[in-house]
Design a protein around this motif. Structure first.
Motif, PDB file in Angstrom:
ATOM      1  N   ARG A 187      -9.138 -11.507  16.054  1.00 50.25           N
ATOM      2  CA  ARG A 187      -8.226 -11.443  17.196  1.00 50.25           C
ATOM      3  C   ARG A 187      -8.948 -11.830  18.482  1.00 50.25           C
ATOM      4  N   ASP A 189      -8.019 -12.891  22.876  1.00 47.36           N
ATOM      5  CA  ASP A 189      -6.956 -12.901  23.885  1.00 47.36           C
ATOM      6  C   ASP A 189      -6.259 -14.255  23.940  1.00 47.36           C
ATOM      7  N   ILE A 190      -7.077 -15.301  23.948  1.00 48.23           N
ATOM      8  CA  ILE A 190      -6.550 -16.656  24.127  1.00 48.23           C
ATOM      9  C   ILE A 190      -6.869 -17.475  22.885  1.00 48.23           C
ATOM     10  N   LYS A 217       1.508 -13.519  18.024  1.00 56.10           N
ATOM     11  CA  LYS A 217       2.390 -12.398  18.360  1.00 56.10           C
ATOM     12  C   LYS A 217       1.825 -11.089  17.797  1.00 56.10           C
ATOM     13  N   ASP A 218       1.416 -11.125  16.553  1.00 57.97           N
ATOM     14  CA  ASP A 218       0.861  -9.916  15.915  1.00 57.97           C
ATOM     15  C   ASP A 218      -0.373  -9.421  16.661  1.00 57.97           C
ATOM     16  N   ASN A 219      -1.169 -10.377  17.144  1.00 57.19           N
ATOM     17  CA  ASN A 219      -2.415 -10.002  17.821  1.00 57.19           C
ATOM     18  C   ASN A 219      -2.236  -9.788  19.323  1.00 57.19           C
ATOM     19  N   GLY A 220      -1.049 -10.062  19.821  1.00 58.54           N
ATOM     20  CA  GLY A 220      -0.860  -9.978  21.269  1.00 58.54           C
ATOM     21  C   GLY A 220      -1.670 -11.024  22.014  1.00 58.54           C
ATOM     22  N   SER A 221      -1.883 -12.171  21.385  1.00 59.30           N
ATOM     23  CA  SER A 221      -2.680 -13.244  22.005  1.00 59.30           C
ATOM     24  C   SER A 221      -1.796 -14.206  22.789  1.00 59.30           C
ATOM     25  N   ILE A 222      -2.416 -14.946  23.685  1.00 63.10           N
ATOM     26  CA  ILE A 222      -1.740 -16.058  24.365  1.00 63.10           C
ATOM     27  C   ILE A 222      -2.246 -17.355  23.755  1.00 63.10           C
ATOM     28  N   VAL A 250       4.723 -16.144  23.638  1.00 62.79           N
ATOM     29  CA  VAL A 250       3.283 -16.148  23.353  1.00 62.79           C
ATOM     30  C   VAL A 250       2.554 -17.407  23.827  1.00 62.79           C
TER      31      VAL A 250
END
Lengths: 415, 415
Positions: A187, A189-190, A217-222, A250
């Protein structure tokens, strides 16, 4: 006048430690340097450049006419304009939204016009700041990694593995069909993702991109999605990440007129930041990007923007398709050449780049051998990341005669 | 299709804490917002804008002709060019060096062509990174402070004093002749200094700049000198920091065609980074700036660069002097108006900005009153820093008729 000799003054300002982490020069100036050195060595060498992905064909007249008209108008009271909106002219933003995102319910206000994708990648990094983690495809366009290093998102370069600490390298190779095995990706961020990919020439399928969006989406990443080669897609691969349901929550998309209209020197691109994309505290990313654009940029040249508008007229679009079609024919010629020589050849179908495999060899060795023996400049795959080693990127941007001549020389070298 | 209602997805990416430190919007978009609101309120108000320093006069034909010619050439095989050098075209760099730095032994290779000073200020900040300290004139052009905040060089904004922690604000006011009392200024790594100054319109003298260079040298600081208004100097104030002996070892100079040729929308500027400028470890700053430019930028538009070359031809230089002269006449009209009304008026002599004193009043109140009662947009001095409070900046960029009409209204308001 007489000057007493003295030691040079040095300031007491420490050099930015992140700058010191960068390895050698940025890839393409380094290639240019080697090309120049080669030309000095062989002044009669008839060098052909299929290295840096630089467009070679004239810009269609319908487009340059729009720019010349704007230039002339700037000499008149009625046609003069000064500072434009930092985000780009309303009319151009609307035209980009309707041309490329018409069915995807993105709006004019989601589009930020730029002086090109490379500049916007850096502006995005400045916005994210130094505390984010990032992932890139390996291999990938070097600006993602280098801008991340400059912003301090990474650790030191590790020479043994040719990677920066703290960057997640997502290996893309023939074994995984050039799409990363997401089950092995940590995981971050970006996530930078380029499709059709530079350098491998591979376009991700709808199914793959659906998985990628779900992964983000699952990882909350952009996801920062680079679609600068989308017009080169010849099958039903998505041309925008926003074709994937849920992507607006996302993803950011970066794109450019460079490879569609020959605007590499004119400088015009855009970035899409949907209002639905939110930081963990619920703050809209688009609001921060707007602030970045307003504070660190003053808009793309109004003449280039007039060119962008001309590109998106019906005649302009037709002209751009012809330009793209021309380079696609070049791509076919290069692919056929290397295929006929028995090489494993990738990319090409949906991108102006051919990715040729030289198993077990060093990319820089192959690069040097090709340059030395054929006077053709290519790009060594390892310049794009460690997983690019053993490959050469051959760019399809070139005059037809040069592409044919280069292919003739390849055939002589590898027959 | 039926969509189940759901809570909006938020990513797990933290918003860059530095972005959150920024106060409200960037100044000029905020002014534009207030102007738009005013126009909604008074649809027949005949708004005149002397707010943002935006050029209004057509670009001389000798210059637009050069750009239109380049645009047309891009449609031809012989005239087409793709990516240019990130640092700018050799010919333009040489022309800038010889025109503006001919007697100062600066070379073509010291000049980095940009898409404008604002972009280069941000690129310089990215290069310096987050660990430097900085000083600015108070008041000053807001991009210096805001870009510093974004890069994380500062602490939080302190509402009581209207300053960011860790920034050294060098007060410039009528008492000190708009030149800071350097004996009270703490040492910082970077010193931003703009002369002729935006917003006060004051140009530092040779003696003052000699002291500034010595101050930077003694402290081991790097001076980032913004000379974007140098052509407006009408006395013998230095037009470049490099006129001061020893400046090459301490200074970078940022400049622009915007206010000389009406290029606010065309976008073209340059930055001078002398090879003599060294970090504390002896590493040349120019090498890192070159890396930044190559990695985060792809050069200014080739059409804008053709415009820059036309600007620096003998006819172009003459035409630019006429443009500058026109705005200087505007400045005189504005200065005479406020002087005749009994105000203390500063600037104007060497800059297209008039800095009018309203002692004891809040700048935003004065701004609002002027807008409400005369429909003239100015800029509140406090938007440039706390020491700007009590002042209004009146820009001399405007059509003659508008400047005369605005002055008529000022006379009615303050008679």
């Amino acid at each position: 006048m007489f000057t007493v000799c003295c030691e040079a003054h040095t300031t007491k300002v420490s050099r930015n430690a992140n700058m010191a982490k960068l390895q050698a020069g940025y890839l393409f100036p380094e290639i240019a340097r080697r090309r120049s050195a080669h030309m000095l060595k062989y002044p009669d060498g008839q060098v052909i450049s299929l290295g840096i992905g630089d467009t070679t064909e004239p810009i269609p007249e319908v487009i340059t006419f729009g720019m010349a008209k704007k230039a002339h108008a700037l000499s008149t009271l009625e046609g003069y304009s000064g500072y434009g909106a930092e985000q780009g002219e309303k009319q151009l933003r609307a035209a980009i939204a309707s041309t490329y995102y018409g069915d995807l319910s993105l709006e004019e206000s989601d589009i930020f016009v730029s002086d090109g994708a490379k500049s916007d990648i850096s502006r995005l990094q400045v916005m994210f700041g130094s505390n984010v983690t990032m992932a890139v495809q390996d291999p990938s366009y070097p600006a993602y990694v280098d801008s991340s290093v400059i912003l301090g998102q990474t650790g030191q370069f590790q020479k043994d593995v040719e990677k920066y600490r703290k960057i997640e390298y997502m290996k893309c190779n023939p074994e995984n069909g050039f799409f990363p095995d997401l089950s092995t990706v940590s995981r971050t961020d970006i996530i930078f993702f380029c499709s059709p990919n530079n350098p491998t020439g591979n376009a991700a399928t709808r199914e793959q991109l659906t998985r990628l969006v779900q992964f983000a989406k699952d990882n909350g990443s952009i996801l920062v999605y680079d679609s600068a080669y989308a017009m080169y897609i010849s099958d039903d691969s998505p041309r925008s990440i926003f074709e994937i349901p849920g992507a607006k929550e996302v993803a950011i998309e970066v794109s450019s007129f460079s490879k569609y209209a020959g605007f590499t020197g004119v400088r015009l691109g855009w970035t899409v930041v949907p209002k639905e994309l939110l930081y963990s505290d619920g703050f809209p990313v688009a609001k921060d990007f707007n602030r970045i654009v307003c504070t660190t940029f003053n808009g793309a040249s109004n003449i280039s923007q007039a060119g962008g508008l001309a590109c998106l007229s019906p005649e302009g679009l037709e002209a751009m398709h012809k330009v793209v079609g021309f380079y696609q024919e070049n791509t076919n010629i290069i692919m056929e050449t290397f295929t006929s020589l028995g090489f494993s050849v990738y990319g090409g179908k949906n991108a102006p780049y051919v990715w040729v495999h030289f198993p077990g060899q060093s990319s820089w060795d192959v690069f040097s051998e090709i340059l030395e023996k054929t006077h053709v400049v290519t790009t060594p795959g390892s310049g794009f990341g460690p997983a690019g080693d053993g490959f050469i990127r051959v760019s399809a941007f070139g005059h037809r005669g040069n592409v044919l001549e280069a292919c003739k020389r390849f055939k002589q070298l590898y027959k």
